[in-house]
Design a protein around this motif. Structure first.
Motif, PDB file in Angstrom:
ATOM      1  N   UNK A 112      -1.685  14.492  -1.231  1.00 38.00           N
ATOM      2  CA  UNK A 112      -2.182  14.451   0.641  1.00 38.00           C
ATOM      3  C   UNK A 112      -3.250  14.237   0.576  1.00 38.00           C
ATOM      4  N   UNK A 113      -3.634  14.117   1.984  1.00 33.95           N
ATOM      5  CA  UNK A 113      -5.096  13.809   2.554  1.00 33.95           C
ATOM      6  C   UNK A 113      -5.582  12.153   2.803  1.00 33.95           C
ATOM      7  N   UNK A 114      -6.381  11.959   2.789  1.00 37.66           N
ATOM      8  CA  UNK A 114      -6.574  10.363   3.014  1.00 37.66           C
ATOM      9  C   UNK A 114      -7.151   9.291   1.908  1.00 37.66           C
ATOM     10  N   UNK A 115      -6.520   9.630   0.078  1.00 33.61           N
ATOM     11  CA  UNK A 115      -6.335   9.014  -0.093  1.00 33.61           C
ATOM     12  C   UNK A 115      -5.020   7.477  -0.077  1.00 33.61           C
ATOM     13  N   UNK A 116      -5.644   6.714  -1.110  1.00 37.08           N
ATOM     14  CA  UNK A 116      -4.341   5.094  -0.997  1.00 37.08           C
ATOM     15  C   UNK A 116      -4.737   4.400  -1.711  1.00 37.08           C
ATOM     16  N   UNK A 117      -3.557   3.903  -1.930  1.00 36.49           N
ATOM     17  CA  UNK A 117      -3.433   2.737  -3.150  1.00 36.49           C
ATOM     18  C   UNK A 117      -2.947   1.303  -3.118  1.00 36.49           C
ATOM     19  N   UNK A 118      -3.625   0.326  -2.350  1.00 34.58           N
ATOM     20  CA  UNK A 118      -2.412  -1.209  -2.273  1.00 34.58           C
ATOM     21  C   UNK A 118      -2.676  -1.439  -3.894  1.00 34.58           C
ATOM     22  N   UNK A 119      -1.925  -2.355  -4.069  1.00 34.07           N
ATOM     23  CA  UNK A 119      -1.015  -3.253  -5.131  1.00 34.07           C
ATOM     24  C   UNK A 119      -1.079  -5.104  -4.653  1.00 34.07           C
ATOM     25  N   UNK A 120      -1.924  -5.434  -4.925  1.00 31.99           N
ATOM     26  CA  UNK A 120      -2.002  -7.074  -4.440  1.00 31.99           C
ATOM     27  C   UNK A 120      -1.903  -7.586  -5.132  1.00 31.99           C
ATOM     28  N   UNK A 121      -0.828  -8.740  -3.906  1.00 33.15           N
ATOM     29  CA  UNK A 121      -0.458 -10.062  -4.914  1.00 33.15           C
ATOM     30  C   UNK A 121      -0.360 -10.810  -5.405  1.00 33.15           C
ATOM     31  N   UNK A 122      -2.174 -10.578  -5.456  1.00 39.29           N
ATOM     32  CA  UNK A 122      -2.826 -11.769  -6.610  1.00 39.29           C
ATOM     33  C   UNK A 122      -3.276 -10.513  -8.127  1.00 39.29           C
ATOM     34  N   UNK A 123      -1.825 -10.197  -8.580  1.00 36.66           N
ATOM     35  CA  UNK A 123      -2.872  -8.813  -9.443  1.00 36.66           C
ATOM     36  C   UNK A 123      -3.023  -7.535 -10.170  1.00 36.66           C
ATOM     37  N   UNK A 124      -4.029  -7.429  -8.752  1.00 37.38           N
ATOM     38  CA  UNK A 124      -5.531  -6.870  -8.633  1.00 37.38           C
ATOM     39  C   UNK A 124      -5.062  -5.065  -8.024  1.00 37.38           C
ATOM     40  N   UNK A 125      -5.851  -4.897  -8.434  1.00 35.02           N
ATOM     41  CA  UNK A 125      -4.984  -2.997  -7.006  1.00 35.02           C
ATOM     42  C   UNK A 125      -6.144  -2.207  -7.095  1.00 35.02           C
ATOM     43  N   UNK A 126      -5.789  -1.240  -6.187  1.00 38.16           N
ATOM     44  CA  UNK A 126      -7.633  -0.753  -5.450  1.00 38.16           C
ATOM     45  C   UNK A 126      -6.704   1.178  -5.287  1.00 38.16           C
ATOM     46  N   UNK A 127      -7.798   2.000  -5.816  1.00 37.75           N
ATOM     47  CA  UNK A 127      -7.505   3.228  -5.109  1.00 37.75           C
ATOM     48  C   UNK A 127      -8.292   3.966  -4.925  1.00 37.75           C
ATOM     49  N   UNK A 128      -8.564   4.278  -3.419  1.00 40.99           N
ATOM     50  CA  UNK A 128      -9.518   5.198  -3.054  1.00 40.99           C
ATOM     51  C   UNK A 128      -8.606   6.857  -2.895  1.00 40.99           C
ATOM     52  N   UNK A 129      -9.312   7.607  -3.464  1.00 40.34           N
ATOM     53  CA  UNK A 129      -9.210   8.929  -3.483  1.00 40.34           C
ATOM     54  C   UNK A 129     -10.115  10.101  -2.601  1.00 40.34           C
ATOM     55  N   UNK A 130      -9.166  11.032  -2.449  1.00 38.68           N
ATOM     56  CA  UNK A 130      -9.804  12.321  -1.550  1.00 38.68           C
ATOM     57  C   UNK A 130     -10.671  12.708  -1.305  1.00 38.68           C
ATOM     58  N   UNK A 131     -11.758  12.730  -3.033  1.00 37.22           N
ATOM     59  CA  UNK A 131     -12.985  12.524  -2.874  1.00 37.22           C
ATOM     60  C   UNK A 131     -14.053  11.802  -2.424  1.00 37.22           C
ATOM     61  N   UNK A 132     -13.692  10.738  -1.822  1.00 34.63           N
ATOM     62  CA  UNK A 132     -14.842   9.360  -1.657  1.00 34.63           C
ATOM     63  C   UNK A 132     -15.189   8.583  -3.235  1.00 34.63           C
ATOM     64  N   UNK A 133     -14.097   8.775  -4.336  1.00 39.69           N
ATOM     65  CA  UNK A 133     -13.711   7.975  -5.459  1.00 39.69           C
ATOM     66  C   UNK A 133     -13.461   6.621  -5.241  1.00 39.69           C
ATOM     67  N   UNK A 140       0.659  -1.292   0.092  1.00 43.08           N
ATOM     68  CA  UNK A 140       0.283   0.367   0.294  1.00 43.08           C
ATOM     69  C   UNK A 140       1.031   1.206  -0.188  1.00 43.08           C
ATOM     70  N   UNK A 141       0.769   2.519  -0.503  1.00 44.13           N
ATOM     71  CA  UNK A 141       0.621   3.598  -0.601  1.00 44.13           C
ATOM     72  C   UNK A 141      -0.177   4.351  -0.252  1.00 44.13           C
ATOM     73  N   UNK A 142       0.072   5.132   1.077  1.00 42.77           N
ATOM     74  CA  UNK A 142      -1.106   6.499   1.187  1.00 42.77           C
ATOM     75  C   UNK A 142      -0.154   8.664   1.490  1.00 42.77           C
ATOM     76  N   UNK A 143      -0.528   8.848   0.695  1.00 38.51           N
ATOM     77  CA  UNK A 143      -1.326   9.297   0.269  1.00 38.51           C
ATOM     78  C   UNK A 143      -0.846   8.913  -1.308  1.00 38.51           C
TER      79      UNK A 143
END
Length: 76
Positions: free
Chosen positions: A28-49, A18-21
């Motif tokens: 900056x802020x509360x955004x974060x990003x996961x790069x998962x071991x199964x090849x998937x990835x996930x982003x959560x952004x400050x605007x709630x998306x 994971x990386x945050x922000x």
């Protein structure tokens, strides 16, 4: 979701990086990003998306207003 303020990165107990922000629209802020071991990835952004990609053709985007769009494309 990773907790705390400031920039950090590391691995959670499932071995996912994971990386945050780390969202796509903020450094900056509360955004974060996961790069998962199964090849998937996930982003959560400050605007709630959020954005999820399975790494195998499925993706899902949820806007800050809560509208979700999903798609699937087979990889050849």
């Amino acid at each position: 979701m990773p907790k705390g303020s400031g920039k950090s990165s590391g691995y959670n107990s499932q071995g996912n990086h994971y990386n945050t922000p780390g969202g796509t629209n903020s450094s900056s802020g509360s955004s974060y990003h996961y790069s998962n071991s199964n090849g998937s990835y996930y982003y959560a952004n400050d605007n709630g998306s959020t954005y999820y990609n399975s790494g195998t053709g499925y993706s899902r985007y949820t806007s800050s207003s809560g509208k979700t769009t999903s798609s699937y494309s087979s990889k050849k």
